[in-house]
Design a protein around this motif. Structure first.
Motif, PDB file in Angstrom:
ATOM      1  N   LEU A 406     -37.411 -28.463 -16.980  1.00 46.71           N
ATOM      2  CA  LEU A 406     -38.552 -29.041 -16.264  1.00 46.71           C
ATOM      3  C   LEU A 406     -39.836 -27.978 -15.757  1.00 46.71           C
ATOM      4  CD1 LEU A 406     -37.430 -32.437 -16.289  1.00 46.71           C
ATOM      5  CD2 LEU A 406     -39.519 -31.450 -17.893  1.00 46.71           C
ATOM      6  N   LEU A 407     -38.693 -28.334 -14.382  1.00 48.44           N
ATOM      7  CA  LEU A 407     -39.293 -26.541 -13.885  1.00 48.44           C
ATOM      8  C   LEU A 407     -40.016 -25.380 -13.674  1.00 48.44           C
ATOM      9  CD1 LEU A 407     -35.947 -27.001 -10.705  1.00 48.44           C
ATOM     10  CD2 LEU A 407     -38.897 -28.599 -10.853  1.00 48.44           C
ATOM     11  N   SER A 408     -39.293 -24.958 -15.359  1.00 49.95           N
ATOM     12  CA  SER A 408     -40.043 -24.058 -15.581  1.00 49.95           C
ATOM     13  C   SER A 408     -41.355 -24.280 -16.560  1.00 49.95           C
ATOM     14  CB  SER A 408     -39.108 -22.832 -16.634  1.00 49.95           C
ATOM     15  OG  SER A 408     -39.745 -22.067 -17.576  1.00 49.95           O
ATOM     16  N   LEU A 409     -41.422 -25.045 -16.868  1.00 50.06           N
ATOM     17  CA  LEU A 409     -42.295 -26.033 -17.813  1.00 50.06           C
ATOM     18  C   LEU A 409     -43.832 -26.061 -17.432  1.00 50.06           C
ATOM     19  CD1 LEU A 409     -40.787 -28.025 -20.710  1.00 50.06           C
ATOM     20  CD2 LEU A 409     -42.087 -25.685 -20.999  1.00 50.06           C
ATOM     21  N   ILE A 410     -43.210 -26.595 -16.017  1.00 52.17           N
ATOM     22  CA  ILE A 410     -44.418 -27.363 -15.274  1.00 52.17           C
ATOM     23  C   ILE A 410     -45.409 -26.343 -14.442  1.00 52.17           C
ATOM     24  CG2 ILE A 410     -45.066 -28.472 -12.968  1.00 52.17           C
ATOM     25  CD1 ILE A 410     -42.577 -30.863 -14.223  1.00 52.17           C
ATOM     26  N   ALA A 411     -44.248 -25.306 -14.131  1.00 51.55           N
ATOM     27  CA  ALA A 411     -45.156 -23.587 -13.569  1.00 51.55           C
ATOM     28  C   ALA A 411     -45.648 -23.089 -14.804  1.00 51.55           C
ATOM     29  CB  ALA A 411     -43.686 -23.063 -13.283  1.00 51.55           C
ATOM     30  N   HIS A 420     -50.959 -32.110 -15.838  1.00 50.12           N
ATOM     31  CA  HIS A 420     -49.630 -32.362 -16.843  1.00 50.12           C
ATOM     32  C   HIS A 420     -48.595 -33.153 -16.386  1.00 50.12           C
ATOM     33  CE1 HIS A 420     -46.572 -29.578 -17.587  1.00 50.12           C
ATOM     34  NE2 HIS A 420     -45.817 -30.429 -19.042  1.00 50.12           N
ATOM     35  N   LEU A 421     -48.613 -33.741 -18.202  1.00 47.88           N
ATOM     36  CA  LEU A 421     -47.592 -34.954 -18.124  1.00 47.88           C
ATOM     37  C   LEU A 421     -46.467 -34.781 -19.084  1.00 47.88           C
ATOM     38  CD1 LEU A 421     -47.680 -37.873 -17.564  1.00 47.88           C
ATOM     39  CD2 LEU A 421     -48.642 -38.704 -19.549  1.00 47.88           C
ATOM     40  N   VAL A 422     -45.416 -34.831 -18.523  1.00 48.48           N
ATOM     41  CA  VAL A 422     -44.230 -34.996 -19.528  1.00 48.48           C
ATOM     42  C   VAL A 422     -44.185 -36.356 -20.222  1.00 48.48           C
ATOM     43  CG1 VAL A 422     -41.705 -34.811 -19.562  1.00 48.48           C
ATOM     44  CG2 VAL A 422     -42.932 -33.555 -17.721  1.00 48.48           C
ATOM     45  N   ILE A 447     -37.131 -37.892 -13.964  1.00 48.23           N
ATOM     46  CA  ILE A 447     -38.475 -38.463 -12.491  1.00 48.23           C
ATOM     47  C   ILE A 447     -38.292 -37.806 -11.752  1.00 48.23           C
ATOM     48  CG2 ILE A 447     -38.888 -40.778 -14.521  1.00 48.23           C
ATOM     49  CD1 ILE A 447     -37.235 -42.578 -11.981  1.00 48.23           C
ATOM     50  N   TRP A 448     -37.360 -37.753 -11.240  1.00 48.09           N
ATOM     51  CA  TRP A 448     -37.435 -37.483  -9.648  1.00 48.09           C
ATOM     52  C   TRP A 448     -37.696 -35.576  -9.649  1.00 48.09           C
ATOM     53  CZ3 TRP A 448     -37.470 -39.384  -5.164  1.00 48.09           C
ATOM     54  CH2 TRP A 448     -37.290 -40.834  -5.282  1.00 48.09           C
ATOM     55  N   THR A 449     -37.561 -34.629 -10.960  1.00 44.79           N
ATOM     56  CA  THR A 449     -37.970 -33.884 -11.091  1.00 44.79           C
ATOM     57  C   THR A 449     -39.243 -33.690 -11.556  1.00 44.79           C
ATOM     58  OG1 THR A 449     -35.969 -33.001 -11.708  1.00 44.79           O
ATOM     59  CG2 THR A 449     -37.653 -31.732 -12.596  1.00 44.79           C
ATOM     60  N   THR A 450     -39.633 -34.614 -11.821  1.00 49.28           N
ATOM     61  CA  THR A 450     -40.793 -34.428 -12.220  1.00 49.28           C
ATOM     62  C   THR A 450     -42.652 -34.237 -11.431  1.00 49.28           C
ATOM     63  OG1 THR A 450     -41.414 -36.375 -13.205  1.00 49.28           O
ATOM     64  CG2 THR A 450     -40.836 -34.753 -15.188  1.00 49.28           C
ATOM     65  N   ILE A 451     -42.108 -35.724 -10.439  1.00 46.80           N
ATOM     66  CA  ILE A 451     -42.822 -36.437  -9.427  1.00 46.80           C
ATOM     67  C   ILE A 451     -42.545 -35.012  -7.939  1.00 46.80           C
ATOM     68  CG2 ILE A 451     -43.177 -37.762  -7.621  1.00 46.80           C
ATOM     69  CD1 ILE A 451     -44.768 -38.609 -10.301  1.00 46.80           C
ATOM     70  N   LEU A 452     -41.904 -34.531  -8.275  1.00 49.17           N
ATOM     71  CA  LEU A 452     -41.524 -33.529  -6.916  1.00 49.17           C
ATOM     72  C   LEU A 452     -41.532 -32.723  -7.254  1.00 49.17           C
ATOM     73  CD1 LEU A 452     -40.882 -36.392  -5.152  1.00 49.17           C
ATOM     74  CD2 LEU A 452     -39.479 -35.274  -4.109  1.00 49.17           C
ATOM     75  N   SER A 453     -42.273 -32.014  -8.629  1.00 52.93           N
ATOM     76  CA  SER A 453     -42.581 -30.940  -9.192  1.00 52.93           C
ATOM     77  C   SER A 453     -44.014 -30.117  -9.066  1.00 52.93           C
ATOM     78  CB  SER A 453     -41.661 -30.499  -9.697  1.00 52.93           C
ATOM     79  OG  SER A 453     -41.187 -30.379 -10.863  1.00 52.93           O
ATOM     80  N   GLY A 454     -45.152 -31.345  -8.680  1.00 48.85           N
ATOM     81  CA  GLY A 454     -46.113 -31.355  -8.881  1.00 48.85           C
ATOM     82  C   GLY A 454     -47.058 -31.443 -10.418  1.00 48.85           C
ATOM     83  N   GLU A 495     -48.272 -28.744  -3.054  1.00 54.32           N
ATOM     84  CA  GLU A 495     -47.838 -27.319  -3.368  1.00 54.32           C
ATOM     85  C   GLU A 495     -46.072 -27.593  -3.484  1.00 54.32           C
ATOM     86  OE1 GLU A 495     -49.213 -25.015  -4.823  1.00 54.32           O
ATOM     87  OE2 GLU A 495     -51.672 -25.092  -3.406  1.00 54.32           O
ATOM     88  N   ARG A 496     -45.306 -26.519  -4.200  1.00 57.83           N
ATOM     89  CA  ARG A 496     -44.338 -26.317  -4.453  1.00 57.83           C
ATOM     90  C   ARG A 496     -43.144 -25.924  -3.383  1.00 57.83           C
ATOM     91  NH1 ARG A 496     -45.609 -26.373  -9.751  1.00 57.83           N
ATOM     92  NH2 ARG A 496     -45.555 -24.178  -9.567  1.00 57.83           N
ATOM     93  N   LEU A 497     -42.103 -26.308  -2.413  1.00 56.45           N
ATOM     94  CA  LEU A 497     -41.626 -26.217  -1.270  1.00 56.45           C
ATOM     95  C   LEU A 497     -41.200 -24.698  -1.957  1.00 56.45           C
ATOM     96  CD1 LEU A 497     -41.087 -26.734   1.323  1.00 56.45           C
ATOM     97  CD2 LEU A 497     -38.490 -27.478   0.086  1.00 56.45           C
ATOM     98  N   THR A 498     -41.014 -23.584  -1.505  1.00 54.94           N
ATOM     99  CA  THR A 498     -40.666 -22.376  -1.365  1.00 54.94           C
ATOM    100  C   THR A 498     -40.051 -21.900  -0.229  1.00 54.94           C
ATOM    101  OG1 THR A 498     -42.864 -20.968  -1.327  1.00 54.94           O
ATOM    102  CG2 THR A 498     -42.024 -21.851  -3.090  1.00 54.94           C
ATOM    103  N   ASN A 499     -40.921 -21.974   0.671  1.00 50.56           N
ATOM    104  CA  ASN A 499     -40.074 -21.098   1.564  1.00 50.56           C
ATOM    105  C   ASN A 499     -39.010 -22.402   2.900  1.00 50.56           C
ATOM    106  OD1 ASN A 499     -40.913 -19.246   1.776  1.00 50.56           O
ATOM    107  ND2 ASN A 499     -43.377 -19.667   3.074  1.00 50.56           N
ATOM    108  N   TYR A 500     -37.856 -21.978   2.662  1.00 51.91           N
ATOM    109  CA  TYR A 500     -36.527 -22.455   3.199  1.00 51.91           C
ATOM    110  C   TYR A 500     -35.598 -21.799   3.408  1.00 51.91           C
ATOM    111  CZ  TYR A 500     -35.100 -23.840  -1.183  1.00 51.91           C
ATOM    112  OH  TYR A 500     -34.836 -23.685  -3.169  1.00 51.91           O
ATOM    113  N   LYS A 501     -34.431 -22.874   4.519  1.00 51.02           N
ATOM    114  CA  LYS A 501     -32.981 -21.745   4.237  1.00 51.02           C
ATOM    115  C   LYS A 501     -32.070 -22.778   4.293  1.00 51.02           C
ATOM    116  CE  LYS A 501     -30.318 -18.629   7.682  1.00 51.02           C
ATOM    117  NZ  LYS A 501     -31.117 -17.607   8.580  1.00 51.02           N
ATOM    118  N   PHE A 502     -31.478 -23.139   2.740  1.00 49.14           N
ATOM    119  CA  PHE A 502     -30.153 -24.379   3.293  1.00 49.14           C
ATOM    120  C   PHE A 502     -29.301 -23.409   4.375  1.00 49.14           C
ATOM    121  CE2 PHE A 502     -30.783 -26.419  -0.736  1.00 49.14           C
ATOM    122  CZ  PHE A 502     -31.180 -27.180  -0.086  1.00 49.14           C
ATOM    123  N   ASN A 503     -28.622 -24.857   4.468  1.00 44.90           N
ATOM    124  CA  ASN A 503     -27.062 -24.284   5.181  1.00 44.90           C
ATOM    125  C   ASN A 503     -26.899 -25.748   5.229  1.00 44.90           C
ATOM    126  OD1 ASN A 503     -25.061 -23.387   7.280  1.00 44.90           O
ATOM    127  ND2 ASN A 503     -25.854 -24.030   9.263  1.00 44.90           N
TER     128      ASN A 503
END
Length: 600
Positions: A406-411, A420-422, A447-454, A495-503
């Motif tokens: 889904l993320l790949s297709l939305i991008a 873009h509607l799935v 549904i969470w993936t699509t709404i929170l990825s644009g 915009e989609r979140l790209t700058n973050y750091k996980f710990n």
């Protein structure tokens, strides 16, 4: 179209259709004679006007009783009924009339019966988009060339609370808005047809959707076995019972503040039986052996007679349903790319879509959105890029790593700069979702993936009647709707979140998110648990932390943790740092971050 139940329904309907006799025929000169033909001199016998004052975007309806010389009341070349409206600013709106039969419904032994009320007649439906006065009159012309007009009337339009029609937002091309500027974020599923209960099914399904934050669903107007099929016996006249059923469901949607995408046709109609995948060509009314104009499916795109009758259908749909602000969009085809391979000639299909989009827009005074769809998830660039199609869609059935897909297709589809509607989503096109995933985790994740990825709305599950409703999975939509209800997606410039750091400690956690002017929305999921289905609904433990996520933001911030299953706020923190603790969770977690220090 996709499960075994549908296969059984199709088989039964084919047997019934084989026993039916065509009730309308060709006459000796080749014209089509409808059962509703008339041969009297043209005359308007009476006009019934519903009201003379109404609110903006509300229905203004005129009933027209007339006689005339025509063979087919569904063909404007035989009998053309038109309302001509002019507002106080000089703007003129030409609204086609349509042939109508009133019914009352009855439910007997789980089967819906429609009983005619009175005789059929013509109607005009109009919805004013401006306040002030409108002058209008009715004009009728029959096949003899004779033309008659009614007296002129004046109606008065005041402001209303209705938000108007749905458009693509000029502020953010990813999303939809109403005429009044309010956003429309589609949350829902396909609810394309009913069981034998017909509209009584929608009396149950739609309120459950609306109660749980749903505001969207999709219906099919074809093939001829569908609940709302117009071309049930012929492409030259329409089934008035099914048209009435669609009236009923549209009226119910209006009461519930739900919005419908009308899908006109499905690939089945142009697919040979030998080609599998629920084919229907040999039984479709388009086929010449069933009274249609086509010798083979590939002729659909270029046959002049077929083009004429298709335009007549568009005209009828606009005339009957176009008034409604609750019509979200017109969809030409469901998965047009899997019609018979001999019929899918990309150049012809592209030109047809270009021509029909232009025609549909020209006859629709309210300019509803227009789209089409494909089985091939990436779509067809030649058609998706057509300017007359207002948004793109994805249909995807994938059993593994569908979140990544889904993320790949939305991008990928961002290149069109359209919402873009799935439009369809599921684990399996054969109908195994309900067995594999009884708790609806697949629906939840999608549904969470699509709404929170644009994407412009939620991924729309296909399994409404055999999965969502019987397993009472509506709660998934309620939680998401509550999470986003106070977010203005148009103003946020997400915009989609790209700058973050996980710990994170000893967990394979992934994050999907949107970063905007005032808010950051995050959906975190456990990659090892996300694709595990036969487990109980998880609990949350806000007293424990499994790590943190660091964002490029300026504190202070407010952090709200949400239970994505129960729709509850779990914990709230005010922080003066950009490192956000992640509370313990089993499957997934939503976090809403309000940026308090950055202002507008």
């Amino acid at each position: 179209m996709r499960d075994f139940i549908l296969f059984l329904i199709l088989s039964i309907i084919l047997i019934i259709c084989g026993c039916m006799k065509e009730s309308s025929v060709r006459n000796s000169i080749g014209s089509y004679e409808s059962r509703y033909k008339d041969n009297r001199p043209l005359n308007i016998l009476g006009i019934d006007i519903s009201k003379m004052e109404l609110g903006r975007y509300n229905l203004f309806e005129v009933s027209i009783f007339l006689q005339g010389s025509y063979l087919n009341p569904f063909d404007p070349q035989e009998i053309d009924v038109e309302g001509i409206f002019e507002d106080q600013y000089g703007n003129q709106y030409r609204v086609p009339g349509f042939f109508y039969q009133e019914y009352k419904r009855e439910l007997k032994n789980d089967y819906e019966y429609l009983v005619p009320v009175g005789d059929p007649y013509f109607k005009i439906r109009f919805s004013p988009i401006n306040i002030g006065s409108y002058k209008f009159f009715i004009k009728v012309k029959d096949k003899t060339g004779r033309e008659v007009s009614s007296d002129k009337y004046t109606i008065y339009v005041k402001e209303s609370e209705k938000p108007g029609y749905i458009r693509v937002s000029e502020k953010n091309w990813r999303y939809f808005k109403f005429d009044n500027g309010r956003q429309f974020l589609p949350i829902g599923a396909n609810i394309c047809w009913a069981t034998s209960k017909g509209t009584y099914d929608y009396d149950v399904w739609l309120p459950k959707c609306a109660e749980n934050g749903g505001n969207y669903f999709r219906v099919w107007l074809g093939p001829s076995w569908a609940t709302f099929a117009l071309e049930r016996e012929s492409v030259k006249e329409y089934d008035l019972k099914n048209a009435w059923k669609l009236d009923y469901v549209l009226n119910l949607a209006e009461k519930l503040n739900m919005y419908i995408m009308f899908c006109f046709d499905s690939y089945n109609e142009l697919r040979y039986q030998k080609e599998g995948a629920y084919p229907y060509w040999e039984h479709t009314p388009h086929y010449e052996k069933n009274g249609g104009p086509l010798k083979e499916p590939k002729d659909f795109w270029t046959n002049n007679e077929m083009i004429k009758y298709y335009k007549n259908k568009l005209r009828y749909i606009v005339a009957r349903y176009g008034y409604s602000t609750n019509v979200f969009a017109w969809e030409f085809w469901n998965e047009v790319d899997i019609i018979s391979p001999t019929a899918f000639v990309i150049g012809e299909v592209k030109k047809w879509h270009e021509d029909m989009a232009k025609y549909l827009n020209s006859i629709d005074p309210w300019k509803h959105l227009i789209t089409t769809s494909f089985a091939f998830s990436p779509g067809k660039p030649e058609i998706d890029s057509i300017s007359g199609l207002n948004f793109v869609q994805t249909h995807i059935y994938k059993s593994n790593r569908y979140i990544d897909a889904l993320l790949s297709l939305i991008a990928y589809k961002e290149k069109y700069r359209k919402p873009h509607l799935v439009g369809e989503f599921g684990l399996d096109a054969g109908g195994n979702d309900l067995w594999v995933d009884p708790n609806g985790y697949v629906i939840h994740n999608a549904i969470w993936t699509t709404i929170l990825s644009g994407a412009s709305g939620t991924a729309m599950s296909w399994w409404w009647d055999n999965h969502i409703h019987p397993n009472n999975l509506y709660f998934h939509y309620r939680a998401l709707a509550d999470f986003v209800k106070d977010i203005n997606f148009l103003e946020e410039k997400f915009e989609r979140l790209t700058n973050y750091k996980f710990n994170v400690y000893n967990r394979e956690i992934k994050v999907i998110g949107l970063q905007g002017k005032k808010y950051i929305l995050l959906w975190l999921y456990n990659a090892k648990e996300a694709y595990q289905y036969k487990k109980d609904i998880p609990n949350m433990d806000s007293s424990k932390f499994l790590g943190s996520i660091e964002l490029l933001i300026k504190p202070p911030i407010k952090v709200i943790y949400y239970d994505t299953y129960r729709g509850e706020k779990i914990k709230e923190l005010d922080l003066d740092k950009n490192v956000i603790p992640i509370i313990e969770f089993e499957r997934d977690l939503a976090i809403k971050i309000e940026l308090l220090g950055e202002g507008e």
